[in-house]
Design a protein around this motif. Sequence first.
Motif, PDB file in Angstrom:
ATOM      1  N   UNK A  56      54.248  36.908  50.528  1.00  0.00           N
ATOM      2  CA  UNK A  56      53.872  38.231  50.999  1.00  0.00           C
ATOM      3  C   UNK A  56      52.946  38.956  50.047  1.00  0.00           C
ATOM      4  N   UNK A  57      51.902  38.274  49.602  1.00  0.00           N
ATOM      5  CA  UNK A  57      50.982  38.847  48.616  1.00  0.00           C
ATOM      6  C   UNK A  57      49.546  38.808  49.143  1.00  0.00           C
ATOM      7  N   UNK A  58      48.844  39.888  48.948  1.00  0.00           N
ATOM      8  CA  UNK A  58      47.415  39.978  49.265  1.00  0.00           C
ATOM      9  C   UNK A  58      46.650  39.821  47.951  1.00  0.00           C
ATOM     10  N   UNK A  59      45.920  38.710  47.831  1.00  0.00           N
ATOM     11  CA  UNK A  59      45.236  38.383  46.574  1.00  0.00           C
ATOM     12  C   UNK A  59      43.778  38.022  46.870  1.00  0.00           C
ATOM     13  N   UNK A  60      42.855  38.555  46.092  1.00  0.00           N
ATOM     14  CA  UNK A  60      41.440  38.256  46.316  1.00  0.00           C
ATOM     15  C   UNK A  60      41.133  36.816  45.906  1.00  0.00           C
ATOM     16  N   UNK A  61      40.108  36.266  46.528  1.00  0.00           N
ATOM     17  CA  UNK A  61      39.747  34.876  46.286  1.00  0.00           C
ATOM     18  C   UNK A  61      38.988  34.710  44.976  1.00  0.00           C
ATOM     19  N   UNK A  62      38.016  35.585  44.756  1.00  0.00           N
ATOM     20  CA  UNK A  62      37.170  35.449  43.569  1.00  0.00           C
ATOM     21  C   UNK A  62      36.652  36.812  43.142  1.00  0.00           C
ATOM     22  N   UNK A  63      36.021  36.897  41.970  1.00  0.00           N
ATOM     23  CA  UNK A  63      35.449  38.183  41.541  1.00  0.00           C
ATOM     24  C   UNK A  63      34.404  38.727  42.505  1.00  0.00           C
ATOM     25  N   UNK A  64      33.859  37.859  43.373  1.00  0.00           N
ATOM     26  CA  UNK A  64      32.876  38.310  44.359  1.00  0.00           C
ATOM     27  C   UNK A  64      33.479  39.327  45.327  1.00  0.00           C
ATOM     28  N   UNK A  65      34.790  39.420  45.353  1.00  0.00           N
ATOM     29  CA  UNK A  65      35.481  40.434  46.160  1.00  0.00           C
ATOM     30  C   UNK A  65      34.888  41.813  45.907  1.00  0.00           C
ATOM     31  N   UNK A  66      34.552  42.101  44.660  1.00  0.00           N
ATOM     32  CA  UNK A  66      34.072  43.426  44.268  1.00  0.00           C
ATOM     33  C   UNK A  66      32.691  43.749  44.815  1.00  0.00           C
ATOM     34  N   UNK A  67      32.010  42.763  45.373  1.00  0.00           N
ATOM     35  CA  UNK A  67      30.653  42.998  45.857  1.00  0.00           C
ATOM     36  C   UNK A  67      30.614  43.746  47.190  1.00  0.00           C
ATOM     37  N   UNK A  68      31.740  43.835  47.879  1.00  0.00           N
ATOM     38  CA  UNK A  68      31.777  44.512  49.174  1.00  0.00           C
ATOM     39  C   UNK A  68      32.901  45.551  49.177  1.00  0.00           C
ATOM     40  N   UNK A  69      32.577  46.839  49.054  1.00  0.00           N
ATOM     41  CA  UNK A  69      33.622  47.872  49.008  1.00  0.00           C
ATOM     42  C   UNK A  69      34.445  47.965  50.287  1.00  0.00           C
ATOM     43  N   UNK A  70      33.916  47.470  51.407  1.00  0.00           N
ATOM     44  CA  UNK A  70      34.688  47.490  52.637  1.00  0.00           C
ATOM     45  C   UNK A  70      35.982  46.698  52.500  1.00  0.00           C
ATOM     46  N   UNK A  71      35.990  45.750  51.573  1.00  0.00           N
ATOM     47  CA  UNK A  71      37.182  44.926  51.383  1.00  0.00           C
ATOM     48  C   UNK A  71      38.371  45.732  50.872  1.00  0.00           C
TER      49      UNK A  71
END
Length: 403
Positions: free
Chosen positions: A119-134
């Motif tokens: 039950x965890x929401x975890x980003x895949x890579x640092x590229x997550x930060x490139x889209x604030x909509x995320x």
Amino acid sequence: MDIYLVGGAVRDNLLGLAIKDRDWVVVGATPEAMSARGYKMVGADFPVFLHPDTKEEYALARTERKSGRGYKGFTVYAGADVTLEQDLARRDLTINAMAEDGSGRLIDPFHGADDLKRGILRHVSPAFAEDPLRVLRVARFAARFGFAVAVETMALMQEIVAAGEMEMLVAERVWSELERALGEKQPVRFFEVLRECGALKRLMPELDALFGVPQPPEHHPEIDTGVHTFMVLAQATRLSADARVRFAALVHDLGKGTTPVAHWPKHHGHEQRSVTLVRAVCERFRVPNEFRDLAILVARYHAHCHRATELRDDTLLETLEALDAFRRPERVEAFVLACEADARGRTGYEDRPYPQADIFRRALDAARAVDTAALATGRSGPEIGTAIRNARISAIRTIRAAA
């Protein structure tokens, strides 16, 4: 050319949920090869094709690179040499970065299945930060599944907010995520996550300002207005699946955040201040009229509903008229549900009856039963309106006396 089922369909299948939409990724193909097989290209920003029979979407495997600020600041590369793992690596969360091949074999390079189980929401890579909509998407998935946000992902979301990236989002995109979140199982979680990462203060400062503002404990044992607001939204979720009702419940008390400290814990006149702030929020996010109108009415008249037993018959009619109840009777039901959520959104009041809602319902039924055509006979001009109004007041008085 290899084809894989990807994203939400894989995730929901593992969760045992019904699959609504299927998205496919094609590896080792070119646009020309897809067209030759009868697929119709529909993607404007990158190659997406519709299957000639099923009409499901098939996208060429692609990578993305940040090329500017905001939601659309990306350069996309889609080619026959892009691997499935490269395509999955550009996705937001590990639970959305899984695939299945034609035999149903799970391909999970970022351990999304493990995060699903925990039950965890975890980003895949640092590229997550490139889209604030995320940031909004993570909050929405928290509202859908009730999952926790990984510590490192929350830290990254806080960095995105601190960098001012949330302000670069297009208003319509923010509202789209907010509206979808209101329709999830636990919409309160959406706003809790946004508050934790600091995004709520940037996007809806009027809502964030409610936290730390006290209310009279004899009426609000939970005291804090922000806590009360989230409790109201939880009750609205319990009472109605209508996102409009839930939105109205969320913003009904915004005016309490502008009460001068010297007046705490009372909030005289907060209704009209709430109306002003609701208008501002709706204008900022270009909220659809049906959401805005109900929210304004609940902000302005929720105290009338709470005091339904005390209202004079003519005041009750005037409130119905303000709701445009005789042209839009369905609006009264949405209104009283939001008001009931407000009454129940207090510590110890969650399961108490709310007879005020039925007073409004019965009053509307009685007033609508008045034969307006008959009253118009033999009268003209203002006399007609006066006769109808008096008849409706009399009908409301009769039904209330019989209760």
